[in-house]
Write a protein that holds these residues in place. Structure first.
Motif, PDB file in Angstrom:
ATOM      1  N   VAL A 174       0.697  -1.399  -0.442  1.00  0.00           N
ATOM      2  CA  VAL A 174       0.011   0.242  -0.082  1.00  0.00           C
ATOM      3  C   VAL A 174       0.896   1.201  -0.326  1.00  0.00           C
ATOM      4  O   VAL A 174       1.857   1.360   0.429  1.00  0.00           O
ATOM      5  CB  VAL A 174      -0.856   0.043   1.531  1.00  0.00           C
ATOM      6  CG1 VAL A 174      -0.057   0.236   2.104  1.00  0.00           C
ATOM      7  CG2 VAL A 174      -1.844   0.911   1.153  1.00  0.00           C
ATOM      8  N   TRP A 175       0.653   2.373  -0.787  1.00  0.00           N
ATOM      9  CA  TRP A 175       0.954   3.459  -0.291  1.00  0.00           C
ATOM     10  C   TRP A 175       0.774   4.061   0.601  1.00  0.00           C
ATOM     11  O   TRP A 175      -0.631   4.292   0.074  1.00  0.00           O
ATOM     12  CB  TRP A 175       0.577   4.535  -1.842  1.00  0.00           C
ATOM     13  CG  TRP A 175       1.701   5.939  -2.289  1.00  0.00           C
ATOM     14  CD1 TRP A 175       0.322   7.075  -1.734  1.00  0.00           C
ATOM     15  CD2 TRP A 175       2.892   6.174  -2.121  1.00  0.00           C
ATOM     16  NE1 TRP A 175       1.929   7.766  -1.732  1.00  0.00           N
ATOM     17  CE2 TRP A 175       2.985   7.185  -2.279  1.00  0.00           C
ATOM     18  CE3 TRP A 175       4.090   5.100  -2.155  1.00  0.00           C
ATOM     19  CZ2 TRP A 175       4.323   7.793  -2.263  1.00  0.00           C
ATOM     20  CZ3 TRP A 175       4.998   5.866  -2.625  1.00  0.00           C
ATOM     21  CH2 TRP A 175       5.448   7.372  -2.982  1.00  0.00           C
ATOM     22  N   VAL A 176       1.477   4.914   1.283  1.00  0.00           N
ATOM     23  CA  VAL A 176       1.294   5.743   2.440  1.00  0.00           C
ATOM     24  C   VAL A 176       1.929   7.043   2.475  1.00  0.00           C
ATOM     25  O   VAL A 176       3.281   7.205   1.646  1.00  0.00           O
ATOM     26  CB  VAL A 176       1.523   5.119   3.765  1.00  0.00           C
ATOM     27  CG1 VAL A 176       1.683   5.964   4.639  1.00  0.00           C
ATOM     28  CG2 VAL A 176       1.134   3.667   4.338  1.00  0.00           C
ATOM     29  N   ASN A 177       0.262   7.954   2.460  1.00  0.00           N
ATOM     30  CA  ASN A 177       1.182   9.520   2.078  1.00  0.00           C
ATOM     31  C   ASN A 177       0.830  10.224   4.023  1.00  0.00           C
ATOM     32  O   ASN A 177      -0.504  10.715   3.562  1.00  0.00           O
ATOM     33  CB  ASN A 177       0.477  10.194   1.285  1.00  0.00           C
ATOM     34  CG  ASN A 177       1.324  11.228   0.400  1.00  0.00           C
ATOM     35  OD1 ASN A 177       1.788  11.492   1.514  1.00  0.00           O
ATOM     36  ND2 ASN A 177       0.203  11.912  -0.670  1.00  0.00           N
ATOM     37  N   SER A 178       1.281  10.250   4.609  1.00  0.00           N
ATOM     38  CA  SER A 178       0.920  10.905   5.981  1.00  0.00           C
ATOM     39  C   SER A 178       1.879  12.396   6.266  1.00  0.00           C
ATOM     40  O   SER A 178       2.988  11.935   5.851  1.00  0.00           O
ATOM     41  CB  SER A 178       0.517  10.040   6.910  1.00  0.00           C
ATOM     42  OG  SER A 178       2.210   9.365   7.258  1.00  0.00           O
ATOM     43  N   GLY A 179       1.465  13.057   6.967  1.00  0.00           N
ATOM     44  CA  GLY A 179       1.898  13.547   7.082  1.00  0.00           C
ATOM     45  C   GLY A 179       3.751  13.143   8.125  1.00  0.00           C
ATOM     46  O   GLY A 179       4.837  13.749   8.581  1.00  0.00           O
ATOM     47  N   VAL A 180       3.540  12.138   8.971  1.00  0.00           N
ATOM     48  CA  VAL A 180       4.377  11.643   9.483  1.00  0.00           C
ATOM     49  C   VAL A 180       5.670  10.794   8.652  1.00  0.00           C
ATOM     50  O   VAL A 180       6.669  10.491   8.564  1.00  0.00           O
ATOM     51  CB  VAL A 180       4.504   9.796  10.325  1.00  0.00           C
ATOM     52  CG1 VAL A 180       5.344   9.697  11.118  1.00  0.00           C
ATOM     53  CG2 VAL A 180       3.539  11.046  11.601  1.00  0.00           C
ATOM     54  N   SER A 181       4.792   9.837   7.312  1.00  0.00           N
ATOM     55  CA  SER A 181       4.935   9.063   6.687  1.00  0.00           C
ATOM     56  C   SER A 181       4.955   9.272   5.009  1.00  0.00           C
ATOM     57  O   SER A 181       3.960   9.423   5.197  1.00  0.00           O
ATOM     58  CB  SER A 181       5.887   7.545   7.159  1.00  0.00           C
ATOM     59  OG  SER A 181       4.398   6.909   7.110  1.00  0.00           O
TER      60      SER A 181
END
Length: 135
Positions: A13-20
């Motif tokens: 899965v592609w993760v695009n959050s403020g942390v990572s």
């Protein structure tokens, strides 16, 4: 599912959050697909019943009620040791005096094997060697 679907799988899965930000992958899981054992093997005849006139055509078909493939077929006659054919159909184009007998098919899928109940094929009009007359 088919047997060749066995193997290891994971989720990505592609993760695009403020942390990572980036791809993350789950731990792999193993999937094993098992084949269904063969059962309910039967022989069908054309003409029906396995009674055929001398010099006529006889077609035997091998049917499988349950089981997963790929399937391989072999044809046999009770009084003969030789293999008569392969494939789901056996065709005798011009039946002769020596073609009467009990025919059966064997089916294999690599994991299991099943055999049909023999079908009695009777050639009508064949010569009875003891009596010297046609039946």
């Amino acid at each position: 599912l088919q047997l060749h679907h066995s193997g290891q799988y994971h989720c990505r899965v592609w993760v695009n959050s403020g942390v990572s930000r980036g791809w993350q992958e789950s731990a792999p899981v193993t999937l094993t697909v098992h084949g269904v054992p063969l059962s309910g093997v039967s022989v069908l005849a054309q003409p029906p019943g396995g009674q055929v006139a001398l010099a006529d055509r006889l077609v035997l078909s091998c049917a499988v009620a349950m089981g997963t493939g790929p399937l391989s077929f072999t044809w046999h006659r009770a009084d003969l040791g030789a293999l008569l054919g392969t494939g789901p159909r056996l065709e005798l184009r011009h039946v002769g005096d020596n073609d009467s007998g009990h025919y059966h098919c064997r089916v294999s899928n690599g994991d299991s094997m099943a055999e049909s109940v023999p079908l009695n094929v009777t050639v009508l009009g064949e010569c009875d060697p003891q009596a010297g007359v046609a039946s």
